[in-house]
Design an enzyme around this catalytic site. Structure first.
Site, PDB file in Angstrom:
ATOM      1  CE1 TYR A 176       9.012  -0.736   7.465  1.00 48.85           C
ATOM      2  CE2 TYR A 176       8.519  -2.672   8.673  1.00 48.85           C
ATOM      3  CZ  TYR A 176       8.374  -1.385   8.387  1.00 48.85           C
ATOM      4  OH  TYR A 176       7.589  -0.567   9.564  1.00 48.85           O
TER       5      TYR A 176
HETATM    6  C1  LIG Z   1       2.770  -1.153   7.174  1.00 49.52           C
HETATM    7  C2  LIG Z   1       2.007  -0.105   6.503  1.00 49.52           C
HETATM    8  C3  LIG Z   1       2.554   1.562   7.186  1.00 49.52           C
HETATM    9  C4  LIG Z   1       2.207   0.190   5.208  1.00 49.52           C
HETATM   10  O1  LIG Z   1       1.659   1.242   4.598  1.00 49.52           O
HETATM   11  P1  LIG Z   1       0.456   1.105   3.061  1.00 49.52           P
HETATM   12  O2  LIG Z   1       0.333   2.640   2.834  1.00 49.52           O
HETATM   13  O3  LIG Z   1      -0.568   0.112   3.690  1.00 49.52           O
HETATM   14  O4  LIG Z   1       1.518   0.281   2.321  1.00 49.52           O
HETATM   15  P2  LIG Z   1       2.550   0.746   1.095  1.00 49.52           P
HETATM   16  O5  LIG Z   1       2.946   2.139   1.183  1.00 49.52           O
HETATM   17  O6  LIG Z   1       3.392  -0.351   1.001  1.00 49.52           O
HETATM   18  O7  LIG Z   1       1.574   0.434  -0.152  1.00 49.52           O
HETATM   19  C5  LIG Z   1       1.740  -0.669  -0.916  1.00 49.52           C
HETATM   20  C6  LIG Z   1       0.458  -1.041  -1.408  1.00 49.52           C
HETATM   21  O8  LIG Z   1      -0.435  -0.020  -2.135  1.00 49.52           O
HETATM   22  C7  LIG Z   1      -0.466  -0.173  -3.486  1.00 49.52           C
HETATM   23  N1  LIG Z   1      -0.458   1.112  -4.384  1.00 49.52           N
HETATM   24  C8  LIG Z   1      -1.332   1.745  -4.936  1.00 49.52           C
HETATM   25  N2  LIG Z   1      -0.970   2.700  -5.359  1.00 49.52           N
HETATM   26  C9  LIG Z   1       0.427   3.011  -5.100  1.00 49.52           C
HETATM   27  C10 LIG Z   1       1.462   3.885  -5.333  1.00 49.52           C
HETATM   28  N3  LIG Z   1       1.204   5.102  -5.983  1.00 49.52           N
HETATM   29  N4  LIG Z   1       2.784   3.551  -4.851  1.00 49.52           N
HETATM   30  C11 LIG Z   1       2.840   2.469  -4.107  1.00 49.52           C
HETATM   31  N5  LIG Z   1       2.020   1.650  -3.965  1.00 49.52           N
HETATM   32  C12 LIG Z   1       0.938   1.813  -4.376  1.00 49.52           C
HETATM   33  C13 LIG Z   1       0.492  -1.324  -4.064  1.00 49.52           C
HETATM   34  O9  LIG Z   1       0.105  -2.028  -4.977  1.00 49.52           O
HETATM   35  C14 LIG Z   1       0.654  -2.057  -2.703  1.00 49.52           C
HETATM   36  O10 LIG Z   1      -0.342  -3.022  -2.446  1.00 49.52           O
HETATM   37  P3  LIG Z   1      -0.088  -4.476  -1.492  1.00 49.52           P
HETATM   38  O11 LIG Z   1       0.559  -3.932  -0.499  1.00 49.52           O
HETATM   39  O12 LIG Z   1      -1.512  -5.064  -1.532  1.00 49.52           O
HETATM   40  O13 LIG Z   1       0.770  -5.219  -2.628  1.00 49.52           O
HETATM   41  C15 LIG Z   1       0.409  -0.243   6.687  1.00 49.52           C
HETATM   42  O14 LIG Z   1      -0.030  -1.121   6.011  1.00 49.52           O
HETATM   43  C16 LIG Z   1       0.127  -0.217   8.113  1.00 49.52           C
HETATM   44  O15 LIG Z   1      -0.149   0.790   8.889  1.00 49.52           O
HETATM   45  N6  LIG Z   1      -0.054  -1.329   8.843  1.00 49.52           N
HETATM   46  C17 LIG Z   1      -0.273  -1.901  10.123  1.00 49.52           C
HETATM   47  C18 LIG Z   1       0.605  -1.414  11.168  1.00 49.52           C
HETATM   48  C19 LIG Z   1       1.871  -1.695  10.781  1.00 49.52           C
HETATM   49  O16 LIG Z   1       2.179  -2.946  10.747  1.00 49.52           O
HETATM   50  N7  LIG Z   1       2.910  -0.841  11.030  1.00 49.52           N
HETATM   51  C20 LIG Z   1       4.128  -1.197  10.812  1.00 49.52           C
HETATM   52  C21 LIG Z   1       4.666  -1.794  12.232  1.00 49.52           C
HETATM   53  S1  LIG Z   1       6.531  -1.848  12.176  1.00 49.52           S
END
Ligand SMILES: CC(C)(COP(=O)(O)OP(=O)(O)OC[C@H]1O[C@@H](n2cnc3c(N)ncnc32)[C@H](O)[C@@H]1OP(=O)(O)O)[C@@H](O)C(=O)NCCC(=O)NCCS
Length: 194
Positions: A164
């Site tokens: 975010y």
């Molecule tokens: C929050 C959530 C939806 C984020 O989704 P995600 O796919 O894990 O995260 P992102 O899309 O931000 O991915 C970014 C990560 O991918 C990596 N990455 C790899 N390839 C990538 C690409 N092509 N583009 C962007 N990021 C990439 C980044 O380095 C980054 O790593 P880091 O987070 O360790 O720094 C997910 O982690 C989740 O479901 N979490 C638990 C539930 C939750 O908290 N939901 C939200 C409640 S409000």
């Protein structure tokens, strides 16, 4: 295997509801059984004005494969905020308590997309899928803002917070307690388009 993002219709969401809820429960580390408590609410949400859902699915890219039936690894949805919704009423109460003036509250609440749910299955996290889902969900929206709530975490140290902040969400209310929930939440928002 390839991962694709697909938009779900309300009918698709109802057909794939148990898969979507299972991602939610695994991602949030909620106890099994939470799915049943949330199911009717998720279905009710599909009927709200401006509802949109995007899923990340893993396809084998075989000819004739139906992506809406492929294994699901991520889900995001939201809808247009409205005054009769519990979430908006809670946020307005929080804004008033924090001293926000009426003009500011009206400006925030008149036209926004509520990003209600965003979850990636744990083994598929950290590959950019969450960001891709949020971008597709918010593409082409007509609202002025997007608002969401997320649990407060020490130091904003989790993937949701990092995502975010990276996308430019700023604080609307911090440390907010929705009625009936002991956890503290942050309400975050940003102007649209993303
Ligand atoms: C929050 C959530 C939806 C984020 O989704 P995600 O796919 O894990 O995260 P992102 O899309 O931000 O991915 C970014 C990560 O991918 C990596 N990455 C790899 N390839 C990538 C690409 N092509 N583009 C962007 N990021 C990439 C980044 O380095 C980054 O790593 P880091 O987070 O360790 O720094 C997910 O982690 C989740 O479901 N979490 C638990 C539930 C939750 O908290 N939901 C939200 C409640 S409000």
């Amino acid at each position: 295997m390839a991962t694709h993002l697909i938009e779900l219709s309300p009918v698709d969401m109802q057909r794939r509801l148990s898969d979507a809820l299972s991602i939610y429960v695994d991602a949030m580390h909620y106890p099994r059984g939470t799915e049943e408590q949330r199911a009717s609410m998720w279905v009710e949400h599909t009927r709200r004005h401006g509802w949109k859902a995007v899923a990340a699915v893993q396809t084998s890219d075989e000819p004739g494969e139906d992506p809406t039936e492929a294994p699901m690894v991520g889900i995001a949805y939201g809808y247009c905020g409205a005054p009769d919704q519990w979430w908006q009423q809670q946020v307005v109460a929080g804004l008033r308590r924090s001293g926000a003036d009426a003009a500011h509250i009206t400006a925030l609440m008149t036209s926004y997309f509520e990003l209600t749910e965003l979850h990636i299955l744990p083994p598929a996290q950290g590959r950019g899928l969450g960001e891709a889902l949020i971008r597709q969900l918010l593409a082409g929206r007509g609202e002025d803002h997007v608002l969401l709530s997320t649990p407060e975490i020490n130091g904003e140290a989790n993937r949701a917070w990092r995502l975010y902040r990276r996308l430019g969400f700023s604080d609307v209310i911090r440390g907010y307690h929705f009625s009936g929930d002991p956890r503290a939440f942050a309400i975050l928002g940003r102007a649209l388009p993303l």
